[in-house]
Motif scaffolding. Structure first.
Motif, PDB file in Angstrom:
ATOM      1  N   GLN A  19       0.820  -1.209   0.000  1.00  0.00           N
ATOM      2  CA  GLN A  19       0.000   0.000   0.000  1.00  0.00           C
ATOM      3  C   GLN A  19       0.858   1.266   0.000  1.00  0.00           C
ATOM      4  OE1 GLN A  19      -2.287  -0.771   3.557  1.00  0.00           O
ATOM      5  NE2 GLN A  19      -3.987  -1.604   2.371  1.00  0.00           N
ATOM      6  N   ALA A  20       2.165   1.097   0.152  1.00  0.00           N
ATOM      7  CA  ALA A  20       3.087   2.233   0.124  1.00  0.00           C
ATOM      8  C   ALA A  20       4.417   1.742  -0.435  1.00  0.00           C
ATOM      9  CB  ALA A  20       3.283   2.807   1.527  1.00  0.00           C
ATOM     10  N   ALA A  21       5.104   2.633  -1.109  1.00  0.00           N
ATOM     11  CA  ALA A  21       6.419   2.297  -1.650  1.00  0.00           C
ATOM     12  C   ALA A  21       7.471   2.412  -0.558  1.00  0.00           C
ATOM     13  CB  ALA A  21       6.766   3.236  -2.798  1.00  0.00           C
ATOM     14  N   ASP A  22       8.393   1.484  -0.564  1.00  0.00           N
ATOM     15  CA  ASP A  22       9.518   1.524   0.374  1.00  0.00           C
ATOM     16  C   ASP A  22      10.607   2.409  -0.218  1.00  0.00           C
ATOM     17  OD1 ASP A  22      11.566   1.063   2.176  1.00  0.00           O
ATOM     18  OD2 ASP A  22      11.945  -0.987   1.478  1.00  0.00           O
ATOM     19  N   THR A  23      10.856   3.549   0.384  1.00  0.00           N
ATOM     20  CA  THR A  23      11.952   4.410  -0.069  1.00  0.00           C
ATOM     21  C   THR A  23      13.130   4.363   0.896  1.00  0.00           C
ATOM     22  OG1 THR A  23      11.004   6.361   1.000  1.00  0.00           O
ATOM     23  CG2 THR A  23      10.390   5.960  -1.318  1.00  0.00           C
ATOM     24  N   ALA A  24      12.858   4.100   2.169  1.00  0.00           N
ATOM     25  CA  ALA A  24      13.939   4.090   3.168  1.00  0.00           C
ATOM     26  C   ALA A  24      14.871   2.902   2.962  1.00  0.00           C
ATOM     27  CB  ALA A  24      13.358   4.086   4.572  1.00  0.00           C
ATOM     28  N   GLY A  25      14.313   1.717   2.732  1.00  0.00           N
ATOM     29  CA  GLY A  25      15.152   0.531   2.548  1.00  0.00           C
ATOM     30  C   GLY A  25      16.146   0.680   1.406  1.00  0.00           C
ATOM     31  N   PRO A  26      15.693   1.072   0.214  1.00  0.00           N
ATOM     32  CA  PRO A  26      16.646   1.275  -0.877  1.00  0.00           C
ATOM     33  C   PRO A  26      17.688   2.361  -0.578  1.00  0.00           C
ATOM     34  CG  PRO A  26      14.435   1.058  -1.762  1.00  0.00           C
ATOM     35  CD  PRO A  26      14.301   1.141  -0.259  1.00  0.00           C
ATOM     36  N   ALA A  27      17.290   3.417   0.124  1.00  0.00           N
ATOM     37  CA  ALA A  27      18.243   4.488   0.469  1.00  0.00           C
ATOM     38  C   ALA A  27      19.320   3.966   1.419  1.00  0.00           C
ATOM     39  CB  ALA A  27      17.507   5.673   1.092  1.00  0.00           C
ATOM     40  N   VAL A  28      18.912   3.171   2.403  1.00  0.00           N
ATOM     41  CA  VAL A  28      19.876   2.582   3.339  1.00  0.00           C
ATOM     42  C   VAL A  28      20.808   1.635   2.595  1.00  0.00           C
ATOM     43  CG1 VAL A  28      20.081   0.996   5.310  1.00  0.00           C
ATOM     44  CG2 VAL A  28      18.453   2.903   5.399  1.00  0.00           C
ATOM     45  N   ALA A  29      20.263   0.808   1.714  1.00  0.00           N
ATOM     46  CA  ALA A  29      21.089  -0.122   0.938  1.00  0.00           C
ATOM     47  C   ALA A  29      22.122   0.628   0.103  1.00  0.00           C
ATOM     48  CB  ALA A  29      20.201  -0.988   0.050  1.00  0.00           C
ATOM     49  N   ARG A  30      21.694   1.709  -0.556  1.00  0.00           N
ATOM     50  CA  ARG A  30      22.629   2.505  -1.370  1.00  0.00           C
ATOM     51  C   ARG A  30      23.763   3.071  -0.520  1.00  0.00           C
ATOM     52  NH1 ARG A  30      18.106   4.137  -3.840  1.00  0.00           N
ATOM     53  NH2 ARG A  30      17.931   6.033  -2.603  1.00  0.00           N
ATOM     54  N   LEU A  31      23.424   3.618   0.648  1.00  0.00           N
ATOM     55  CA  LEU A  31      24.468   4.164   1.522  1.00  0.00           C
ATOM     56  C   LEU A  31      25.452   3.084   1.960  1.00  0.00           C
ATOM     57  CD1 LEU A  31      22.515   6.657   3.809  1.00  0.00           C
ATOM     58  CD2 LEU A  31      24.416   7.202   2.280  1.00  0.00           C
ATOM     59  N   LEU A  32      24.944   1.919   2.322  1.00  0.00           N
ATOM     60  CA  LEU A  32      25.828   0.836   2.743  1.00  0.00           C
ATOM     61  C   LEU A  32      26.752   0.400   1.608  1.00  0.00           C
ATOM     62  CD1 LEU A  32      23.351  -1.257   4.915  1.00  0.00           C
ATOM     63  CD2 LEU A  32      25.356   0.012   5.728  1.00  0.00           C
ATOM     64  N   GLU A  33      26.234   0.358   0.396  1.00  0.00           N
ATOM     65  CA  GLU A  33      27.067  -0.007  -0.757  1.00  0.00           C
ATOM     66  C   GLU A  33      28.110   1.065  -1.045  1.00  0.00           C
ATOM     67  OE1 GLU A  33      24.288  -2.668  -3.706  1.00  0.00           O
ATOM     68  OE2 GLU A  33      23.867  -0.524  -3.612  1.00  0.00           O
ATOM     69  N   GLU A  34      27.643   2.315  -1.138  1.00  0.00           N
ATOM     70  CA  GLU A  34      28.507   3.399  -1.604  1.00  0.00           C
ATOM     71  C   GLU A  34      29.488   3.915  -0.555  1.00  0.00           C
ATOM     72  OE1 GLU A  34      25.762   6.317  -3.131  1.00  0.00           O
ATOM     73  OE2 GLU A  34      25.021   4.958  -4.680  1.00  0.00           O
ATOM     74  N   HIS A  35      29.116   3.863   0.720  1.00  0.00           N
ATOM     75  CA  HIS A  35      29.963   4.485   1.750  1.00  0.00           C
ATOM     76  C   HIS A  35      30.590   3.509   2.736  1.00  0.00           C
ATOM     77  CE1 HIS A  35      28.907   8.496   0.409  1.00  0.00           C
ATOM     78  NE2 HIS A  35      27.663   8.071   0.316  1.00  0.00           N
ATOM     79  N   ALA A  36      30.114   2.272   2.761  1.00  0.00           N
ATOM     80  CA  ALA A  36      30.726   1.277   3.646  1.00  0.00           C
ATOM     81  C   ALA A  36      31.252   0.090   2.850  1.00  0.00           C
ATOM     82  CB  ALA A  36      29.714   0.809   4.701  1.00  0.00           C
ATOM     83  N   GLY A  37      31.138   0.151   1.525  1.00  0.00           N
ATOM     84  CA  GLY A  37      31.673  -0.906   0.674  1.00  0.00           C
ATOM     85  C   GLY A  37      30.955  -2.232   0.797  1.00  0.00           C
ATOM     86  N   CYS A  38      29.719  -2.216   1.243  1.00  0.00           N
ATOM     87  CA  CYS A  38      28.964  -3.457   1.451  1.00  0.00           C
ATOM     88  C   CYS A  38      28.436  -4.029   0.142  1.00  0.00           C
ATOM     89  CB  CYS A  38      27.763  -3.203   2.367  1.00  0.00           C
ATOM     90  SG  CYS A  38      28.216  -2.784   4.054  1.00  0.00           S
ATOM     91  N   ARG A  39      28.222  -5.315   0.180  1.00  0.00           N
ATOM     92  CA  ARG A  39      27.463  -6.001  -0.859  1.00  0.00           C
ATOM     93  C   ARG A  39      26.129  -6.358  -0.226  1.00  0.00           C
ATOM     94  NH1 ARG A  39      26.371 -11.104  -2.608  1.00  0.00           N
ATOM     95  NH2 ARG A  39      27.864 -12.172  -1.282  1.00  0.00           N
ATOM     96  N   ILE A  40      25.041  -5.899  -0.805  1.00  0.00           N
ATOM     97  CA  ILE A  40      23.721  -6.173  -0.254  1.00  0.00           C
ATOM     98  C   ILE A  40      23.344  -7.607  -0.625  1.00  0.00           C
ATOM     99  CG2 ILE A  40      21.297  -5.470  -0.156  1.00  0.00           C
ATOM    100  CD1 ILE A  40      23.340  -3.421   1.028  1.00  0.00           C
ATOM    101  N   ALA A  41      23.275  -8.451   0.387  1.00  0.00           N
ATOM    102  CA  ALA A  41      22.996  -9.872   0.188  1.00  0.00           C
ATOM    103  C   ALA A  41      21.531 -10.207   0.427  1.00  0.00           C
ATOM    104  CB  ALA A  41      23.878 -10.710   1.115  1.00  0.00           C
ATOM    105  N   ALA A  42      20.809  -9.317   1.110  1.00  0.00           N
ATOM    106  CA  ALA A  42      19.406  -9.599   1.419  1.00  0.00           C
ATOM    107  C   ALA A  42      18.641  -8.303   1.590  1.00  0.00           C
ATOM    108  CB  ALA A  42      19.300 -10.436   2.693  1.00  0.00           C
ATOM    109  N   ARG A  43      17.418  -8.285   1.066  1.00  0.00           N
ATOM    110  CA  ARG A  43      16.477  -7.173   1.246  1.00  0.00           C
ATOM    111  C   ARG A  43      15.111  -7.783   1.446  1.00  0.00           C
ATOM    112  NH1 ARG A  43      15.872  -2.614  -1.576  1.00  0.00           N
ATOM    113  NH2 ARG A  43      14.224  -2.369  -0.078  1.00  0.00           N
ATOM    114  N   HIS A  44      14.368  -7.274   2.398  1.00  0.00           N
ATOM    115  CA  HIS A  44      13.050  -7.831   2.654  1.00  0.00           C
ATOM    116  C   HIS A  44      12.194  -6.779   3.340  1.00  0.00           C
ATOM    117  CE1 HIS A  44      10.255 -11.103   2.884  1.00  0.00           C
ATOM    118  NE2 HIS A  44      10.217 -11.125   4.195  1.00  0.00           N
ATOM    119  N   CYS A  45      10.894  -6.968   3.288  1.00  0.00           N
ATOM    120  CA  CYS A  45       9.935  -6.101   3.964  1.00  0.00           C
ATOM    121  C   CYS A  45       8.992  -6.985   4.764  1.00  0.00           C
ATOM    122  CB  CYS A  45       9.167  -5.269   2.942  1.00  0.00           C
ATOM    123  SG  CYS A  45       7.963  -4.154   3.695  1.00  0.00           S
ATOM    124  N   VAL A  46       8.780  -6.622   6.017  1.00  0.00           N
ATOM    125  CA  VAL A  46       7.850  -7.357   6.880  1.00  0.00           C
ATOM    126  C   VAL A  46       6.930  -6.354   7.557  1.00  0.00           C
ATOM    127  CG1 VAL A  46       9.434  -9.288   7.316  1.00  0.00           C
ATOM    128  CG2 VAL A  46       9.408  -7.322   8.876  1.00  0.00           C
TER     129      VAL A  46
END
Length: 165
Positions: A19-46
């Motif tokens: 019923q709503a788009a998730d914008t926070a999760g993708p933003a957090v994932a981008r920051l972790l990739e770009e600024h902490a060098g992470c590889r995003i291995a899992a994303r989920h919504c509950v």
């Protein structure tokens, strides 16, 4: 060294029901990739359900993720149960991480202190719980993201670098 493996869990009744788009999760994932060098291995919504949250976090700890970020469910509403769910898994609390986030963001936005976010270590995974708004989640993560690579290094068995002269 292999890049840190990260998971981002969005906690939201409305996002879980599409019923709503998730914008926070993708933003957090981008920051972790770009600024902490992470590889995003899992994303989920509950939904805002402590058992669903804890079950997902436990699976990701079992999977060996280095960093597990949640977004949503840290406020004062009766449905905001993310800190309680994360606390079920955290073996070693790390209160300073979210204290730093609230102090840095609260200086310009006092409502940051309405977040009950927590952080800690479960086995070898760093878990932290961020607010649900994209802006607040980004700002709080930016407040401490520079600490994460070294924290992962230590949790993986690395040593502290020698002190500079």
């Amino acid at each position: 060294m292999n890049p840190p493996l990260a998971g981002v869990l969005t906690v939201s009744d409305r996002c879980a029901r599409a019923q709503a788009a998730d914008t926070a999760g993708p933003a957090v994932a981008r920051l972790l990739e770009e600024h902490a060098g992470c590889r995003i291995a899992a994303r989920h919504c509950v939904p805002d359900d402590a058992d669903d949250i804890a079950r997902t976090l436990q699976q990701w700890v079992n999977d060996g993720l280095d960093i597990i970020a949640t977004t949503g469910g840290t406020g004062l509403s009766p449905r905001d149960v993310t800190p309680e769910a994360a606390a079920r898994l955290i073996q070693r609390p790390w209160p300073g991480l979210m204290e730093l986030a609230r102090a840095r963001t609260g200086a310009t936005f006092p409502r940051a202190y309405l977040s009950r976010g927590i952080a800690g270590i479960a086995h070898r995974s760093i878990i932290f719980t961020l607010p649900g708004s994209e802006k607040a989640a980004r700002q709080q993560l930016e407040a401490f993201i520079d600490l994460l690579p070294h924290a992962v290094h230590i949790l993986r068995g690395g040593d502290h670098p020698p002190a500079s002269a």
